[in-house]
Enzyme design. Structure first.
Site, PDB file in Angstrom:
ATOM      1  N   GLU A 123      -0.254  -7.291   2.394  1.00 16.72           N
ATOM      2  CA  GLU A 123       1.049  -6.576   2.349  1.00 16.72           C
ATOM      3  C   GLU A 123       1.880  -7.133   3.569  1.00 16.72           C
ATOM      4  O   GLU A 123       3.008  -7.096   3.360  1.00 16.72           O
ATOM      5  CB  GLU A 123       0.889  -5.097   2.475  1.00 16.72           C
ATOM      6  CG  GLU A 123       1.811  -4.147   2.040  1.00 16.72           C
ATOM      7  CD  GLU A 123       1.387  -2.752   1.580  1.00 16.72           C
ATOM      8  OE1 GLU A 123       1.589  -2.400   0.414  1.00 16.72           O
ATOM      9  OE2 GLU A 123       0.969  -2.052   2.501  1.00 16.72           O
ATOM     10  N   CYS A 181      -0.249   1.526  -2.461  1.00 22.27           N
ATOM     11  CA  CYS A 181      -1.810   1.833  -2.340  1.00 22.27           C
ATOM     12  C   CYS A 181      -2.081   3.176  -3.192  1.00 22.27           C
ATOM     13  O   CYS A 181      -2.832   3.496  -3.455  1.00 22.27           O
ATOM     14  CB  CYS A 181      -2.092   2.052  -0.856  1.00 22.27           C
ATOM     15  SG  CYS A 181      -2.021   0.934   0.157  1.00 22.27           S
ATOM     16  N   GLU A 204      -5.842   5.723 -12.307  1.00 19.69           N
ATOM     17  CA  GLU A 204      -5.580   4.187 -11.881  1.00 19.69           C
ATOM     18  C   GLU A 204      -6.531   3.155 -12.438  1.00 19.69           C
ATOM     19  O   GLU A 204      -6.166   2.160 -13.017  1.00 19.69           O
ATOM     20  CB  GLU A 204      -5.533   3.952 -10.467  1.00 19.69           C
ATOM     21  CG  GLU A 204      -5.205   2.577  -9.942  1.00 19.69           C
ATOM     22  CD  GLU A 204      -5.271   2.557  -8.377  1.00 19.69           C
ATOM     23  OE1 GLU A 204      -4.254   1.858  -7.914  1.00 19.69           O
ATOM     24  OE2 GLU A 204      -6.407   3.078  -7.609  1.00 19.69           O
ATOM     25  N   LYS A 227      -6.798   8.293  -8.786  1.00 19.05           N
ATOM     26  CA  LYS A 227      -7.442   7.318  -8.890  1.00 19.05           C
ATOM     27  C   LYS A 227      -8.465   7.104 -10.446  1.00 19.05           C
ATOM     28  O   LYS A 227      -8.847   5.933 -10.623  1.00 19.05           O
ATOM     29  CB  LYS A 227      -8.489   6.974  -7.735  1.00 19.05           C
ATOM     30  CG  LYS A 227      -7.952   6.906  -6.336  1.00 19.05           C
ATOM     31  CD  LYS A 227      -7.299   5.272  -6.246  1.00 19.05           C
ATOM     32  CE  LYS A 227      -6.751   5.199  -4.889  1.00 19.05           C
ATOM     33  NZ  LYS A 227      -5.907   3.691  -4.876  1.00 19.05           N
ATOM     34  N   SER A 280       5.339  -3.229  -3.402  1.00 23.04           N
ATOM     35  CA  SER A 280       4.529  -4.155  -3.062  1.00 23.04           C
ATOM     36  C   SER A 280       3.724  -4.949  -4.253  1.00 23.04           C
ATOM     37  O   SER A 280       3.312  -3.828  -4.913  1.00 23.04           O
ATOM     38  CB  SER A 280       3.535  -3.774  -1.949  1.00 23.04           C
ATOM     39  OG  SER A 280       2.667  -4.550  -1.687  1.00 23.04           O
ATOM     40  N   GLU A 296       3.609 -10.021   2.788  1.00 21.69           N
ATOM     41  CA  GLU A 296       4.632  -9.895   2.044  1.00 21.69           C
ATOM     42  C   GLU A 296       5.901  -9.361   2.834  1.00 21.69           C
ATOM     43  O   GLU A 296       7.239  -9.832   2.292  1.00 21.69           O
ATOM     44  CB  GLU A 296       4.428  -8.657   0.770  1.00 21.69           C
ATOM     45  CG  GLU A 296       4.037  -9.307  -0.367  1.00 21.69           C
ATOM     46  CD  GLU A 296       3.738  -8.099  -1.512  1.00 21.69           C
ATOM     47  OE1 GLU A 296       4.549  -8.100  -2.737  1.00 21.69           O
ATOM     48  OE2 GLU A 296       2.852  -7.320  -1.326  1.00 21.69           O
ATOM     49  N   GLU A 299      -3.328  -3.030 -16.316  1.00 19.98           N
ATOM     50  CA  GLU A 299      -3.039  -3.997 -14.914  1.00 19.98           C
ATOM     51  C   GLU A 299      -4.376  -4.168 -14.244  1.00 19.98           C
ATOM     52  O   GLU A 299      -4.419  -5.156 -13.455  1.00 19.98           O
ATOM     53  CB  GLU A 299      -1.930  -3.358 -14.099  1.00 19.98           C
ATOM     54  CG  GLU A 299      -0.725  -3.302 -14.934  1.00 19.98           C
ATOM     55  CD  GLU A 299      -0.480  -1.842 -15.462  1.00 19.98           C
ATOM     56  OE1 GLU A 299       0.835  -1.684 -15.263  1.00 19.98           O
ATOM     57  OE2 GLU A 299      -1.369  -1.339 -15.744  1.00 19.98           O
ATOM     58  N   CYS A 327      -3.981  10.616   2.287  1.00 12.93           N
ATOM     59  CA  CYS A 327      -5.323  10.994   1.371  1.00 12.93           C
ATOM     60  C   CYS A 327      -6.371  11.905   1.977  1.00 12.93           C
ATOM     61  O   CYS A 327      -7.109  12.424   1.162  1.00 12.93           O
ATOM     62  CB  CYS A 327      -5.992   9.474   1.459  1.00 12.93           C
ATOM     63  SG  CYS A 327      -5.216   8.179   0.650  1.00 12.93           S
TER      64      CYS A 327
END
Length: 564
Positions: free
Chosen positions: A278, A299, A361, A358, A319, A281, A366, A503
Site C-alpha cells: 500500500e 483493508c 469477504e 470478513k 487501493s 501504491e 475476487e 477493528c
C-alpha cells in the site's frame, strides 16, 4: 457556582452531562436501559430508565436534561414494579428458548429479568412466529426475539449511514425489517454487523461458523491452519474475566493448539505485507501527480461494500491491495500446496477475526483462485471464546506459547492495524523511512491515535507535505467523501474503517461500551511499544516472502481489482 443534583439523597455535581442518566452513572448507580447509547441519538422507547422526582412525576432519565438542585429517586416501590411490568410485557411476546439461544448469558433482557427476580410471565405469547432470515453471509435476523428498542435501526442509519433496516408498520404490528420485507442479502447491507453488536437480545446476531470449523478440525485429511487478527488479542480475555486491552496472544496460540489447529499464525504478518504494497501504491500515486482523489485504504470489507453500493465512482481510487487476512490466506495456501500433494491432505485456512464482514469477504469471487477461496472459514473472537469454553480449556491458567514457523515474526506496525489510525501510521513509518525513536514519535504525535471519528494531519514528504485523513464509522466517511468530491477538502491518503474506533470495536468482539474499546486500542499500541521490530520493511519474514512465494506473483497473491 457548582451545579449539582440530589440523586437518592446524594449530592452529585455535574457540568456538561447531557441527561440525568449520565449524572446517575456518576453516582455509581446502574439504572437499567435497553435503548440508550451515548454515541447515538436518544430514543427513549424502552422506559426502563424512568426516575421519580419529589412531586411524584416519572421522567425518562435518558431524555431529560439535568437541572441545578434537581432531586430524584432512582429506586422506589412504584419504579420497581413499573420496571418489572415492562420486562414482563417484553417477555410476553418474546421467544423464551433461552437455553439454546446464542446470546444466552449475554442477553440484556435475560440479565434484567434475573436482576428483577422474574420467575414467571402472566401473559400468553400470542405473537405469530416469523421466518428467521439467514440469507446474509454475516448476520442472522430473528424477528421473534426483537423487543423494538431501535438500537439496530439507529446504528444502521445514524452511525453507519447504510439504512438497510428500519421500523415498519405501526402499533402492535410494528417490527424492524428491511424495506418491502426483503431479505438482508437483497439490501445494501455492508455486513459490518454493528446492528448485531448493539442488539440487546439475539434478534440480530453474527452468523455462526462453528459447525464448519469443528468439522474441519475433526477431519483426519485436513491440515487446519489459522491466523489471528491483531484486535483479537486485546478482546478475547474479556470473555474470561480479564480487563479490555489485556494482550492474551500467547494464550490464544496455546488454546488454538489445544483445540486441534495444526499451525497457528498472526495476521500481523499479512498486515506487514499490506504496508509494503500500500505504501508503494501511495508513493507511485504521488510521483505521478495524481491528485484528483486520495488513495483510499482497502483493508475493511464493509467499507469496500459501502463504496460499491454508495460511491462506485471511488472504486478506481481504492487501493488494489487485498486485506491482510486475504493476503496471508493466499500465502498460506501457496506455502502448503506442495506438502498437501505429498501428504495427501488438504489445507483448510481459518481466520479468527473481530469482524462480521470478513465472513462475507471470503465468499467474494475476487478472493478465490480457480474457484477455491484463499480463506475457507472465518470465526469471530466471540466464537473462539465459545469453542474454548466448550472444550473446557481453562484459558486463564494455560501457559502462553508462540506462533509457528516460518511465519513467526511480525512488526509493531502490523499489530496496530486493529485500531483506527493504525493502518496509516504503519504506512507512514515506511513512507517516511522512520529509523529511530525520534522518527516514530514524530509520527505518533500527529494525532492519528486519537479516538475521534475523523482525524487529519500533514506529513512532510520530500519537499512537500502529504494531507492525511483517518475516518472510522461510515457516516463519518460519507461526510468526508462529500467534502472531497465538492472540492472543499483535499487529501493524498484516506484510511477508512467501517466500525467506529476500528477493528477493536468489530461486531465479532465481546460487547463493551466505548471506554472498553479505547482500552483495547491502547492495548495494541502497548504491544507495538514492546515490539522488537517497528517497521514492516524490517521484518525478515517479509523479505523472505518477496524472494520466495511472492516473487513475480505480487499481483496474483497480494492484489485485487474492484470493478464498478
Amino acid at each position: 457556582m457548582e451545579k449539582y443534583m440530589i440523586v437518592d439523597g446524594m449530592r452529585i455535581p455535574f457540568t456538561d452531562e447531557k441527561n440525568i442518566l449520565q449524572v446517575i452513572h456518576k453516582a455509581g448507580i446502574h439504572v437499567p436501559t435497553f435503548c440508550y447509547y451515548s454515541d447515538m441519538s436518544v430514543f427513549g422507547s424502552c422506559r426502563m430508565c424512568m426516575v421519580e422526582d419529589l412531586r411524584g412525576n416519572i421522567v425518562a432519565s435518558c431524555s431529560t436534561p439535568p437541572k441545578d438542585k434537581m432531586e430524584i429517586k432512582t429506586n422506589t416501590p412504584r419504579l420497581h414494579e413499573y420496571r418489572k411490568m415492562i420486562l414482563e410485557l417484553l417477555l410476553s411476546s418474546h421467544c423464551r428458548d433461552c437455553t439454546v439461544c446464542e446470546k444466552s448469558g449475554h442477553c440484556r433482557l435475560q440479565m434484567l429479568a434475573s436482576r428483577f427476580g422474574l420467575t414467571k410471565v402472566r401473559f400468553e405469547n400470542n405473537r405469530e412466529a416469523e421466518e428467521i432470515d439467514d440469507s446474509s453471509m454475516s448476520i442472522v435476523r430473528d424477528p421473534g426475539k426483537c423487543i423494538l428498542c431501535g438500537d439496530c435501526v439507529r446504528m444502521c442509519n445514524e452511525v453507519q449511514n447504510v439504512g438497510a433496516i428500519d421500523f415498519a408498520y405501526r402499533g402492535s404490528d410494528m417490527k424492524v425489517s428491511p424495506a418491502m420485507g426483503r431479505k438482508m442479502a437483497e439490501t445494501d447491507c455492508v455486513n459490518c454487523g454493528q446492528c448485531a453488536a448493539v442488539c440487546p437480545t439475539a434478534a440480530i446476531r453474527i452468523k455462526s461458523s462453528l459447525k464448519e470449523i469443528w468439522s474441519a478440525l475433526y477431519d483426519p485429511k485436513a491440515r487446519v491452519v489459522v491466523q489471528v487478527a491483531p484486535a483479537v488479542r486485546v478482546a478475547l480475555g474479556e470473555e474470561f474475566g480479564l480487563e479490555p486491552g489485556k494482550n492474551t496472544m500467547g494464550k490464544i496460540y496455546a488454546a488454538l493448539r489445544m483445540l486441534g489447529f495444526d499451525k497457528v499464525f498472526d495476521t500481523s504478518v499479512g498486515a506487514d505485507l499490506t504496508v509494503i504494497e500500500e505504501s508503494n501504491e501511495l508513493v507511485q500515486k504521488i510521483e505521478k501527480g495524481d491528485t484528483k482523489y486520495p488513495l483510499f485504504t482497502s483493508c475493511c470489507p464493509a467499507w469496500i461494500r459501502y463504496a460499491e453500493t454508495k460511491h462506485p465512482e471511488l472504486l478506481p481510487y481504492i487501493s488494489t491491495c487485498k486485506s491482510p487476512m486475504e493476503m496471508f490466506g493466499a500465502i498460506l495456501k501457496e506455502h502448503y500446496k506442495k506438502a498437501d500433494e505429498e501428504e495427501g491432505v488438504r489445507t483448510v485456512s481459518v481466520a479468527v477475526m473481530p469482524c462480521a464482514a470478513k465472513k462475507y469477504e471470503i465468499t467474494r469471487d475476487e478472493f478465490k483462485r480457480n474457484g477455491i477461496p484463499d480463506v475457507d472459514i472465518v470465526i469471530t473472537t466471540s466464537e473462539l471464546a465459545r469453542m474454548i469454553k466448550e472444550i473446557g480449556i481453562q484459558f486463564n491458567e494455560i501457559e502462553p506459547q508462540g506462533p509457528d514457523m516460518p511465519f513467526s515474526i511480525s512488526s509493531g506496525a502490523g499489530t496496530i492495524f486493529g485500531a483506527t489510525g493504525g493502518v496509516t501510521e504503519a504506512a507512514l513509518r515506511r513512507v517516511a523511512n522512520a529509523k529511530n525513536n525520534e522518527d516514530l514519535k514524530a509520527i505518533e504525535y500527529l494525532g492519528l491515535r486519537d479516538f475521534e471519528g475523523v482525524k487529519t494531519a500533514k506529513v512532510p514528504y520530500g519537499d512537500k507535505e502529504l494531507d492525511i485523513a483517518v475516518v472510522s464509522g461510515l457516516s463519518n466517511a460519507e461526510k468526508l467523501i462529500k467534502a472531497i468530491e465538492s472540492g472543499e477538502l483535499h487529501f493524498d491518503f484516506v484510511e477508512v474503517m467501517a466500525c467506529p474506533l476500528g477493528c477493536v470495536a468489530g461486531a465479532g468482539q465481546p460487547f463493551v461500551y466505548r471506554a472498553g474499546k479505547e482500552k483495547r486500542a491502547q492495548g495494541l499500541f502497548k504491544a507495538d511499544r514492546s515490539a522488537v521490530i517497528k517497521s514492516s520493511s524490517e521484518n525478515p519474514v517479509i523479505e523472505d516472502l518477496y524472494h520466495g512465494v511472492v516473487a513475480g506473483r505480487e499481483h496474483e497473491l497480494l492484489h485485487v481489482e474492484y470493478v464498478k
